[in-house]
Design a protein around this motif. Structure first.
Motif, PDB file in Angstrom:
ATOM      1  N   UNK A 114     -13.260  -5.982   7.126  1.00 39.30           N
ATOM      2  CA  UNK A 114     -11.800  -5.911   7.000  1.00 39.30           C
ATOM      3  C   UNK A 114     -11.134  -6.665   8.151  1.00 39.30           C
ATOM      4  N   UNK A 115      -9.976  -7.221   7.855  1.00 40.54           N
ATOM      5  CA  UNK A 115      -9.193  -7.919   8.872  1.00 40.54           C
ATOM      6  C   UNK A 115      -8.303  -6.959   9.659  1.00 40.54           C
ATOM      7  N   UNK A 116      -8.043  -5.788   9.122  1.00 43.44           N
ATOM      8  CA  UNK A 116      -7.251  -4.774   9.807  1.00 43.44           C
ATOM      9  C   UNK A 116      -7.648  -3.408   9.260  1.00 43.44           C
ATOM     10  N   UNK A 136      -8.591  -2.888   0.804  1.00 41.90           N
ATOM     11  CA  UNK A 136      -7.522  -3.416  -0.041  1.00 41.90           C
ATOM     12  C   UNK A 136      -7.302  -4.896   0.277  1.00 41.90           C
ATOM     13  N   UNK A 137      -7.263  -5.735  -0.746  1.00 48.27           N
ATOM     14  CA  UNK A 137      -7.039  -7.169  -0.551  1.00 48.27           C
ATOM     15  C   UNK A 137      -5.570  -7.496  -0.805  1.00 48.27           C
ATOM     16  N   UNK A 180       0.826  -1.203   0.000  1.00 47.77           N
ATOM     17  CA  UNK A 180       0.000   0.000   0.000  1.00 47.77           C
ATOM     18  C   UNK A 180       0.863   1.256   0.000  1.00 47.77           C
ATOM     19  N   UNK A 181       0.429   2.284  -0.756  1.00 44.67           N
ATOM     20  CA  UNK A 181       1.116   3.569  -0.775  1.00 44.67           C
ATOM     21  C   UNK A 181       0.072   4.671  -0.603  1.00 44.67           C
ATOM     22  N   UNK A 182       0.242   5.478   0.451  1.00 40.85           N
ATOM     23  CA  UNK A 182      -0.748   6.499   0.810  1.00 40.85           C
ATOM     24  C   UNK A 182      -0.052   7.841   0.975  1.00 40.85           C
ATOM     25  N   UNK A 183      -0.668   8.914   0.474  1.00 43.35           N
ATOM     26  CA  UNK A 183      -0.170  10.273   0.734  1.00 43.35           C
ATOM     27  C   UNK A 183      -1.168  10.993   1.623  1.00 43.35           C
ATOM     28  N   UNK A 184      -0.658  11.777   2.580  1.00 39.98           N
ATOM     29  CA  UNK A 184      -1.478  12.371   3.623  1.00 39.98           C
ATOM     30  C   UNK A 184      -1.721  13.868   3.451  1.00 39.98           C
ATOM     31  N   UNK A 185      -1.497  14.393   2.248  1.00 42.81           N
ATOM     32  CA  UNK A 185      -1.951  15.744   1.955  1.00 42.81           C
ATOM     33  C   UNK A 185      -0.973  16.870   2.215  1.00 42.81           C
ATOM     34  N   UNK A 186      -1.499  18.102   2.054  1.00 42.86           N
ATOM     35  CA  UNK A 186      -0.702  19.334   2.087  1.00 42.86           C
ATOM     36  C   UNK A 186       0.406  19.275   1.038  1.00 42.86           C
ATOM     37  N   UNK A 187      -0.017  19.048  -0.198  1.00 41.51           N
ATOM     38  CA  UNK A 187       0.930  18.922  -1.302  1.00 41.51           C
ATOM     39  C   UNK A 187       1.560  20.252  -1.677  1.00 41.51           C
ATOM     40  N   UNK A 188       0.789  21.334  -1.589  1.00 42.03           N
ATOM     41  CA  UNK A 188       1.283  22.648  -2.013  1.00 42.03           C
ATOM     42  C   UNK A 188       1.207  23.616  -0.841  1.00 42.03           C
ATOM     43  N   UNK A 189       2.207  24.493  -0.710  1.00 39.41           N
ATOM     44  CA  UNK A 189       2.195  25.511   0.338  1.00 39.41           C
ATOM     45  C   UNK A 189       1.143  26.560   0.017  1.00 39.41           C
TER      46      UNK A 189
END
Length: 454
Positions: free
Chosen positions: A210-212, A166-167, A87-96
């Motif tokens: 979901x399992x987790x 996600x599986x 899994x690949x996740x981005x948590x925001x605040x991409x631009x100032x």
């Protein structure tokens, strides 16, 4: 210029960041990780890669050697380490929020995430403040999933899906719930529901689905740790709005927590064992020895071309704005401060715009803001911005009134000029542009007058 809360907090804590920057041994370069084989992780059931708080830092600006980060290098790292099912996740605040081309920056960053096949993007304050413009940019990239369980429209409906399931290759299901930190001045037409209330509802809905469950969002350190303590059933709570992230998992009274951020300098990595519990974690610092991923390098190059075109008149507008703020020009200072003026004239500050020319960044507003802080002494002269740099008033503030009073011999002249302080240096000499600035070392190079207040 108005600065975002993120940038403002970073400036306030800059001394601590600079101290951390000097202790380089705790920054494991991603290139070493790849070379050593540590990145393989074949025995892990799931690996989660986390990024956040890029704040417009799409590529190293070149203000100092050995800068970390950049979308193109991140692309090379992620393509090398991810396996099917990770899994690949981005948590925001991409631009100032103080970036003059922030909508362009946001679009390029979202395109970069899409090109890297991110599983999800969780918007934070920086995105929501752009309102419909952000939604439009997200819709232009249907391959990029946006999730948030507590971002609502005025009528109470969700703006985006609250989570996704996600599986992993062995058939088990891992849910990722996106959340956003409540903030002031939420744009009209939007609302942010309390995180705990929304998260509690999500946990109930996902109990048999979901399992987790992983909770992720652009959360401050204290919020991240509070949620982790209150939701022990979560496999992980990941926050993305820290000034300094966690090198490894932070243990709480409940679920484990992970903090990522800092201009996209690194990728946070969490490995889960066969029980879908955290087995290992660390930061992979995106160093200069990583090659540029060609697809992401293209995204950044197109952004720079667009920003250059849009920023063509930015320097001229900035000169006008400085004049309106009471700037008189460094040459005006020379009338009474000849010795100090000569020190400044011989410094790199005096020719700061030329350093941008050498890098091809003289039209980039995010660079110009620090490199151009001077005006022509004659207000009727149309000056070429490229002949300027960081003038005396970049540190001392607008001096037009001071100069006028001094010429008239007024005793109020001294109080009309702001004294330079160490903080004036840190407005520009701070992360992500400068992580090794040492005031005590650099001040003697431009020392003049009675000194600077520390």
């Amino acid at each position: 210029m108005t600065r975002s809360p993120v940038r403002a907090a970073t400036r306030l804590l800059a001394p601590f960041l600079l101290l951390a920057a000097c202790v380089s041994w705790w920054r494991p370069p991603a290139s070493d990780e790849l070379a050593s084989g540590r990145a393989a992780g074949a025995d892990r059931s799931l690996r989660l890669f986390l990024t956040g708080e890029m704040a417009g830092f799409l590529a190293p600006c070149g203000c100092e050697a050995g800068q970390y980060g950049g979308l193109a290098r991140r692309g090379a790292y992620l393509r090398a380490v991810r396996r099917p099912g990770d899994l690949t996740i981005d948590l925001g605040n991409l631009a100032a929020s103080d970036d003059a081309t922030r909508l362009l920056t946001l679009g390029a960053a979202l395109e970069g995430l899409r090109a890297l096949d991110y599983d999800a993007f969780v918007p934070s304050e920086g995105e929501v403040l752009l309102g419909k413009d952000f939604e439009d940019e997200a819709r232009r990239r249907p391959g990029l999933r946006v999730i948030c369980a507590n971002l609502l429209r005025a009528d109470g409906t969700l703006v985006f899906e609250p989570w996704f399931v996600h599986t992993i290759p062995d058939g088990r299901r891992v849910a990722v719930v996106g959340v956003i930190e409540p903030f002031a001045d939420v744009p009209e037409g939007y609302a942010v529901a309390p995180i705990e209330e929304s998260l509690r509802a999500a946990m109930v809905a996902l109990e048999s689905a979901a399992d987790a469950v992983v909770v992720a969002g652009g959360l401050r350190t204290d919020t991240t740790q509070t949620l982790a303590a209150k939701f022990p059933e979560a496999a992980l709570v990941a926050g993305g709005w820290p000034t300094v992230g966690s090198k490894r998992i932070v243990e709480t009274a409940g679920a484990p927590a992970m903090l990522v951020g800092e201009f996209g300098w690194y990728v946070g990595r969490v490995d889960f064992d066969d029980s879908l519990r955290v087995a290992d974690s660390w930061q992979s610092w995106i160093d200069e020895r990583l090659p540029d991923d060609p697809v992401l390098a293209g995204v950044v190059a197109r952004y720079k071309a667009s920003a250059s075109q849009e920023g063509a008149g930015f320097a001229a507008k900035l000169l006008t704005s400085l004049r309106e703020q009471g700037f008189a020009g460094s040459a005006a200072c020379a009338e009474c401060h000849a010795a100090e003026f000569e020190v400044w004239k011989a410094s790199g500050h005096a020719h700061a715009m030329q350093t941008l020319v050498h890098k091809g960044s003289e039209r980039d507003p995010s660079c110009i803001a620090c490199h151009l802080q001077d005006v022509h002494v004659d207000p009727v002269v149309t000056a070429d911005p490229l002949t300027f740099g960081l003038g005396c008033e970049g540190c001392h503030g607008g001096a037009a009134r001071h100069a006028d009073l001094a010429r008239r011999g007024s005793s109020d002249a001294k109080s009309a000029l702001a004294p330079a302080t160490r903080e004036a240096c840190l407005r520009c000499h701070s992360p992500p542009n400068d992580t090794h600035f040492d005031f005590g070392h650099h001040w003697p190079k431009i020392a003049h007058g009675p000194g600077v207040k520390k």
